[in-house]
Design an enzyme around this catalytic site. Structure first.
Site, mmCIF file in Angstrom:
data_model
loop_
_atom_site.group_PDB
_atom_site.id
_atom_site.type_symbol
_atom_site.label_atom_id
_atom_site.label_comp_id
_atom_site.label_asym_id
_atom_site.label_seq_id
_atom_site.Cartn_x
_atom_site.Cartn_y
_atom_site.Cartn_z
ATOM 1 N N PHE A 116 7.621 13.051 3.409
ATOM 2 C CA PHE A 116 7.096 14.311 2.882
ATOM 3 C C PHE A 116 5.700 14.542 3.446
ATOM 4 C CE2 PHE A 116 10.620 13.755 0.160
ATOM 5 C CZ PHE A 116 10.931 15.002 -0.367
ATOM 6 N N ALA A 117 5.537 15.677 4.114
ATOM 7 C CA ALA A 117 4.251 16.055 4.701
ATOM 8 C C ALA A 117 3.933 17.474 4.242
ATOM 9 C CB ALA A 117 4.305 15.973 6.222
ATOM 10 N N GLY A 119 1.201 20.397 2.750
ATOM 11 C CA GLY A 119 -0.206 20.766 2.812
ATOM 12 C C GLY A 119 -0.924 20.041 3.936
ATOM 13 N N LYS A 120 -2.066 19.450 3.621
ATOM 14 C CA LYS A 120 -2.881 18.792 4.645
ATOM 15 C C LYS A 120 -2.316 17.446 5.088
ATOM 16 C CE LYS A 120 -7.147 21.088 3.146
ATOM 17 N NZ LYS A 120 -8.528 20.895 2.610
ATOM 18 N N ILE A 207 4.001 9.222 4.177
ATOM 19 C CA ILE A 207 3.604 9.649 5.506
ATOM 20 C C ILE A 207 2.194 9.206 5.883
ATOM 21 C CG2 ILE A 207 2.645 11.889 4.797
ATOM 22 C CD1 ILE A 207 4.787 11.113 7.950
ATOM 23 N N HIS A 228 4.197 -4.442 -4.682
ATOM 24 C CA HIS A 228 2.920 -3.741 -4.593
ATOM 25 C C HIS A 228 1.817 -4.749 -4.306
ATOM 26 C CE1 HIS A 228 -0.539 -1.288 -5.587
ATOM 27 N NE2 HIS A 228 0.243 -0.225 -5.748
ATOM 28 N N GLU A 299 7.073 6.364 -9.248
ATOM 29 C CA GLU A 299 6.917 4.907 -9.145
ATOM 30 C C GLU A 299 7.200 4.239 -10.490
ATOM 31 O OE1 GLU A 299 4.003 2.861 -6.378
ATOM 32 O OE2 GLU A 299 3.003 2.595 -8.320
#
Length: 352
Positions: A116-117, A119-120, A207, A228, A299
């Protein structure tokens, strides 16, 4: 799902054996089977044939792997290499990458990577894709599914043979939390409409990361989760950042828990991943109806699911480190790492 392949042979997953003097593989006749431990309810040996995902003859007697073909390693004594439900816990030095990649390349699986990319965050596409082409499942068929609200920002990248990019346009959002929760919605929809017919394995990845070393077929299994980095040692279960509010569908009591997994990298068989992605989506929707949002969004729901549906493979924090943190002695190789960034600048609501 990549269970078994052709009419006369059944192949389940990957040949792992993490007991008996550190031997990793066991050979069983003309097919290769893993040791997954006591949670056999999560392993199926029957499935419908896929539409051309693998080369014919993979499991044939003429193409069988022999004991002499499998190199043994003594493993490591400084880390645990098996979970308490007998699933492999993968670290550098506990597998032979040449052998394991060769086995899977004979199977020729189709691998989807969901990114997922929005906006910025489109600024991170080039670094992720270029490094992935250098280190991620090199020599395998890979499709990067890029979900974005700005198709024009997707860079042109030189891709290896059998690798491609598929762009999925999604709407913009006003909160970064909506981006996170929206991943489960749009991934569920797109798996149903498109990816199910184009892939055998699926990874969900963040991403804003870059690959630094080989990330190979040793990561493949029906359901692989990554520890994690912040909670993989010296953390009691009651200190894990699980959702602790009973009102949320992601609630986990303080006396329960195995590990805390990151939602920045996870993968597995297409259908196993679909069930998990859809679970996270539907549980988040149920929370929204009750006017609550899980503390760490998807998560939190991911960790709830994996507590009661154990991963068939657990990957060490080598498979998702962070540039914010120093690398400890037990992390021999950083395969992929999250980038340092200004959250207030890149997130739509300033990181709050």
């Amino acid at each position: 799902m990549l269970r078994c392949i052709y009419r006369n042979h059944i192949l389940i997953g990957l040949p792992w054996l993490f007991i008996f003097l550190g031997f990793l593989y066991i050979y069983r006749g003309p097919s290769i089977s893993p040791l997954y431990g006591s949670d056999t309810n999560i392993i199926e040996t029957k499935s419908e044939p896929l539409n051309g995902p693998l080369n014919k003859g993979v499991c044939s007697d003429n193409g069988s792997w022999r004991v002499g073909d499998l190199k043994m390693q003594t493993g490591r004594t400084d880390v645990n290499s098996v979970t308490n439900w007998n699933a492999p816990l993968v670290w550098e030095g506990t597998f032979d990458p040449v052998v394991i990649d060769a086995i899977y390349k004979k199977m020729d699986p189709r691998v989807a990577v969901v990114l997922f990319a929005v906006g910025k965050y489109t600024r991170f596409l080039k670094g992720f894709l270029e490094s992935a082409e250098k280190y991620f499942l090199v020599g395998f068929r890979v499709t990067y599914y890029i979900f974005t609200d700005n198709k024009g920002d997707v860079p042109t990248i030189k891709l290896g043979k059998g690798r491609k990019i598929s762009v999925v346009t999604i709407p913009s959002v006003n909160r970064w939390q909506e981006v996170v929760l929206g991943r489960m919605k749009w991934a569920t929809i797109t798996i149903d409409k498109q990816i199910r017919n184009e892939a055998d394995y699926l990874y969900m990845m963040d991403i804003d990361s870059v690959f630094h070393n080989d990330f190979g077929a040793e990561s493949l299994s029906p359901l692989s989760a990554v520890l994690h980095r912040g909670y993989y040692k010296n953390t009691r279960r009651d200190q894990f950042p699980y959702e602790r509010r009973p009102k949320s569908m992601a609630y986990i009591p303080t006396d329960e828990g195995d590990y805390y997994y990151t939602a920045a990298v996870w993968g597995g068989y297409l259908e196993d991943m679909y069930r998990l992605v859809k679970y996270c989506y539907t549980q988040s929707e149920e929370d929204a109806k009750n006017d609550i949002e899980a503390v760490w969004q998807e998560e939190s729901h991911l960790n709830k699911y994996l507590l009661y549906n154990k991963p068939t493979k657990v990957l060490s924090p080598e498979y998702l480190w962070s540039d914010y943190d120093k690398i400890p002695a037990d992390i021999k190789v950083v395969r992929i790492s999250q980038l340092v960034k200004n959250y207030e600048e890149v997130r739509p609501n300033g990181g709050h």
